[in-house]
Scaffold this motif. Structure first.
Motif, PDB file in Angstrom:
ATOM      1  N   MET A 147       0.901  -8.539 -17.576  1.00 17.86           N
ATOM      2  CA  MET A 147       1.304  -7.580 -18.594  1.00 17.86           C
ATOM      3  C   MET A 147       1.137  -6.163 -18.025  1.00 17.86           C
ATOM      4  O   MET A 147       0.071  -5.812 -17.532  1.00 17.86           O
ATOM      5  CB  MET A 147       0.437  -7.761 -19.827  1.00 17.86           C
ATOM      6  CG  MET A 147       0.750  -6.825 -20.932  1.00 17.86           C
ATOM      7  SD  MET A 147      -0.106  -7.377 -22.418  1.00 17.86           S
ATOM      8  CE  MET A 147       0.078  -5.947 -23.396  1.00 17.86           C
ATOM      9  N   PRO A 148       2.174  -5.342 -18.106  1.00 20.95           N
ATOM     10  CA  PRO A 148       2.096  -3.992 -17.543  1.00 20.95           C
ATOM     11  C   PRO A 148       1.066  -3.133 -18.281  1.00 20.95           C
ATOM     12  O   PRO A 148       0.877  -3.258 -19.487  1.00 20.95           O
ATOM     13  CB  PRO A 148       3.499  -3.422 -17.750  1.00 20.95           C
ATOM     14  CG  PRO A 148       4.366  -4.561 -18.157  1.00 20.95           C
ATOM     15  CD  PRO A 148       3.481  -5.640 -18.664  1.00 20.95           C
ATOM     16  N   THR A 149       0.445  -2.238 -17.525  1.00 21.80           N
ATOM     17  CA  THR A 149      -0.506  -1.316 -18.139  1.00 21.80           C
ATOM     18  C   THR A 149       0.241  -0.244 -18.923  1.00 21.80           C
ATOM     19  O   THR A 149       1.449  -0.048 -18.746  1.00 21.80           O
ATOM     20  CB  THR A 149      -1.381  -0.620 -17.078  1.00 21.80           C
ATOM     21  OG1 THR A 149      -0.562   0.269 -16.305  1.00 21.80           O
ATOM     22  CG2 THR A 149      -2.104  -1.613 -16.192  1.00 21.80           C
ATOM     23  N   LEU A 150      -0.491   0.470 -19.737  1.00 20.34           N
ATOM     24  CA  LEU A 150       0.071   1.601 -20.476  1.00 20.34           C
ATOM     25  C   LEU A 150       0.734   2.585 -19.506  1.00 20.34           C
ATOM     26  O   LEU A 150       1.842   3.073 -19.749  1.00 20.34           O
ATOM     27  CB  LEU A 150      -1.046   2.304 -21.266  1.00 20.34           C
ATOM     28  CG  LEU A 150      -0.682   3.613 -21.954  1.00 20.34           C
ATOM     29  CD1 LEU A 150       0.278   3.366 -23.101  1.00 20.34           C
ATOM     30  CD2 LEU A 150      -1.944   4.295 -22.442  1.00 20.34           C
ATOM     31  N   PHE A 151       0.088   2.850 -18.384  1.00 23.44           N
ATOM     32  CA  PHE A 151       0.641   3.810 -17.428  1.00 23.44           C
ATOM     33  C   PHE A 151       1.901   3.274 -16.763  1.00 23.44           C
ATOM     34  O   PHE A 151       2.848   4.027 -16.529  1.00 23.44           O
ATOM     35  CB  PHE A 151      -0.394   4.199 -16.386  1.00 23.44           C
ATOM     36  CG  PHE A 151      -1.551   4.991 -16.943  1.00 23.44           C
ATOM     37  CD1 PHE A 151      -1.426   5.724 -18.117  1.00 23.44           C
ATOM     38  CD2 PHE A 151      -2.760   5.004 -16.296  1.00 23.44           C
ATOM     39  CE1 PHE A 151      -2.484   6.451 -18.629  1.00 23.44           C
ATOM     40  CE2 PHE A 151      -3.826   5.736 -16.787  1.00 23.44           C
ATOM     41  CZ  PHE A 151      -3.695   6.461 -17.961  1.00 23.44           C
ATOM     42  N   SER A 152       1.953   1.973 -16.479  1.00 23.03           N
ATOM     43  CA  SER A 152       3.175   1.392 -15.910  1.00 23.03           C
ATOM     44  C   SER A 152       4.330   1.520 -16.894  1.00 23.03           C
ATOM     45  O   SER A 152       5.474   1.773 -16.504  1.00 23.03           O
ATOM     46  CB  SER A 152       2.969  -0.077 -15.535  1.00 23.03           C
ATOM     47  OG  SER A 152       2.112  -0.173 -14.424  1.00 23.03           O
ATOM     48  N   ARG A 153       4.030   1.374 -18.161  1.00 17.91           N
ATOM     49  CA  ARG A 153       5.076   1.510 -19.192  1.00 17.91           C
ATOM     50  C   ARG A 153       5.554   2.956 -19.302  1.00 17.91           C
ATOM     51  O   ARG A 153       6.738   3.202 -19.514  1.00 17.91           O
ATOM     52  CB  ARG A 153       4.560   0.979 -20.518  1.00 17.91           C
ATOM     53  CG  ARG A 153       4.296  -0.550 -20.439  1.00 17.91           C
ATOM     54  CD  ARG A 153       3.852  -1.138 -21.746  1.00 17.91           C
ATOM     55  NE  ARG A 153       4.937  -1.015 -22.712  1.00 17.91           N
ATOM     56  CZ  ARG A 153       4.745  -0.913 -24.025  1.00 17.91           C
ATOM     57  NH1 ARG A 153       3.522  -0.924 -24.520  1.00 17.91           N
ATOM     58  NH2 ARG A 153       5.769  -0.821 -24.837  1.00 17.91           N
ATOM     59  N   ILE A 154       4.649   3.915 -19.142  1.00 19.76           N
ATOM     60  CA  ILE A 154       5.051   5.319 -19.137  1.00 19.76           C
ATOM     61  C   ILE A 154       5.921   5.598 -17.912  1.00 19.76           C
ATOM     62  O   ILE A 154       6.995   6.200 -18.015  1.00 19.76           O
ATOM     63  CB  ILE A 154       3.822   6.256 -19.178  1.00 19.76           C
ATOM     64  CG1 ILE A 154       3.116   6.142 -20.523  1.00 19.76           C
ATOM     65  CG2 ILE A 154       4.229   7.705 -18.880  1.00 19.76           C
ATOM     66  CD1 ILE A 154       1.754   6.829 -20.587  1.00 19.76           C
ATOM     67  N   ILE A 155       5.476   5.145 -16.748  1.00 18.08           N
ATOM     68  CA  ILE A 155       6.221   5.352 -15.506  1.00 18.08           C
ATOM     69  C   ILE A 155       7.607   4.724 -15.595  1.00 18.08           C
ATOM     70  O   ILE A 155       8.593   5.301 -15.129  1.00 18.08           O
ATOM     71  CB  ILE A 155       5.420   4.810 -14.308  1.00 18.08           C
ATOM     72  CG1 ILE A 155       4.162   5.661 -14.084  1.00 18.08           C
ATOM     73  CG2 ILE A 155       6.283   4.766 -13.046  1.00 18.08           C
ATOM     74  CD1 ILE A 155       3.142   5.033 -13.152  1.00 18.08           C
ATOM     75  N   ALA A 156       7.714   3.560 -16.224  1.00 16.95           N
ATOM     76  CA  ALA A 156       9.001   2.862 -16.353  1.00 16.95           C
ATOM     77  C   ALA A 156       9.907   3.484 -17.415  1.00 16.95           C
ATOM     78  O   ALA A 156      11.074   3.103 -17.537  1.00 16.95           O
ATOM     79  CB  ALA A 156       8.755   1.394 -16.682  1.00 16.95           C
ATOM     80  N   GLY A 157       9.389   4.425 -18.195  1.00 16.66           N
ATOM     81  CA  GLY A 157      10.199   5.059 -19.226  1.00 16.66           C
ATOM     82  C   GLY A 157      10.187   4.319 -20.551  1.00 16.66           C
ATOM     83  O   GLY A 157      10.924   4.685 -21.471  1.00 16.66           O
ATOM     84  N   GLU A 158       9.356   3.303 -20.678  1.00 22.39           N
ATOM     85  CA  GLU A 158       9.260   2.563 -21.936  1.00 22.39           C
ATOM     86  C   GLU A 158       8.489   3.343 -22.995  1.00 22.39           C
ATOM     87  O   GLU A 158       8.667   3.110 -24.189  1.00 22.39           O
ATOM     88  CB  GLU A 158       8.569   1.220 -21.700  1.00 22.39           C
ATOM     89  CG  GLU A 158       9.329   0.287 -20.784  1.00 22.39           C
ATOM     90  CD  GLU A 158       8.512  -0.942 -20.420  1.00 22.39           C
ATOM     91  OE1 GLU A 158       7.490  -1.230 -21.083  1.00 22.39           O
ATOM     92  OE2 GLU A 158       8.900  -1.615 -19.445  1.00 22.39           O
ATOM     93  N   LEU A 159       7.613   4.232 -22.547  1.00 24.65           N
ATOM     94  CA  LEU A 159       6.844   5.109 -23.424  1.00 24.65           C
ATOM     95  C   LEU A 159       7.037   6.541 -22.942  1.00 24.65           C
ATOM     96  O   LEU A 159       7.280   6.763 -21.747  1.00 24.65           O
ATOM     97  CB  LEU A 159       5.356   4.735 -23.386  1.00 24.65           C
ATOM     98  CG  LEU A 159       4.994   3.343 -23.898  1.00 24.65           C
ATOM     99  CD1 LEU A 159       3.529   3.028 -23.610  1.00 24.65           C
ATOM    100  CD2 LEU A 159       5.274   3.237 -25.388  1.00 24.65           C
TER     101      LEU A 159
END
Length: 143
Positions: A1-13
Motif C-alpha cells: 500500500m503506497p504511503t501518504l507521501f507516495s500518493r502526494i508524489i503521484a498526484g493522487e493527493l
C-alpha cells in the motif's frame, strides 16, 4: 500500500511542490512549524533514514541544503532547521524550515495552515530557489 507521501508524489493527493528531480521531491507540509516548512522526500519508499543507501541519503541531504538556502533567503531567517523524526509517515522525509531559535523546533506548535497561506509560501520559496539558481524549482505544480 503506497504511503501518504507516495500518493502526494503521484498526484493522487494535493501537494505544494517546490523541488522536483528524478530521485527526490520537496513539498510544503500542511501543518508547518513556520511558513516555508518543507518536507524533502525520496520518490522511492524507504521507511527509516538509516535504511537508505548512501547515494540516496546524500541526494536527500543535497536537496535539503538547497531548500534550506531557499527558506533562509525567502524568510530572512538566520538558520535553516533540519529534523529527521520519522514517526509521522513511514516514508523517509527531512523537515526543513526557517528558524530563529530552538523553540522553533516544537512540533507540538505545528498547526494546519490555510490554503492561501500555503500557496503564498510555496511561491515565495520557489522564487528564492530559482534566484539561487536551482532550476528544479521550476514547473513544480505536480509531482
Amino acid at each position: 500500500m503506497p504511503t501518504l507521501f507516495s500518493r502526494i508524489i503521484a498526484g493522487e493527493l494535493p501537494g505544494r511542490f517546490v523541488w522536483q528531480d528524478p530521485v527526490v521531491t520537496a513539498f510544503l507540509t500542511n501543518a508547518p512549524l513556520s511558513p516555508g516548512h518543507t518536507l524533502v522526500v525520496p520518490r522511492r519508499e524507504i521507511d527509516r533514514w538509516t535504511d537508505a543507501d548512501g547515494a540516496l541519503l546524500g541526494r536527500c541531504m543535497e536537496v535539503a541544503r538547497a531548500v534550506g538556502q531557499g527558506v533562509q533567503r525567502a524568510w530572512d531567517a538566520p538558520r535553516a532547521g533540519l529534523v529527521i523524526a520519522g514517526f509521522e509517515v513511514p516514508h523517509l522525509h527531512i523537515h526543513v524550515a526557517p528558524v530563529w531559535d530552538m523553540s522553533d523546533f516544537d512540533f507540538g506548535r505545528a498547526e494546519p495552515e490555510d490554503e492561501s497561506a500555503l500557496d503564498d509560501a510555496a511561491e515565495k520559496l520557489r522564487a528564492a530557489l530559482l534566484e539561487l539558481g536551482y532550476d528544479q524549482a521550476r514547473d513544480t505544480d505536480r509531482g
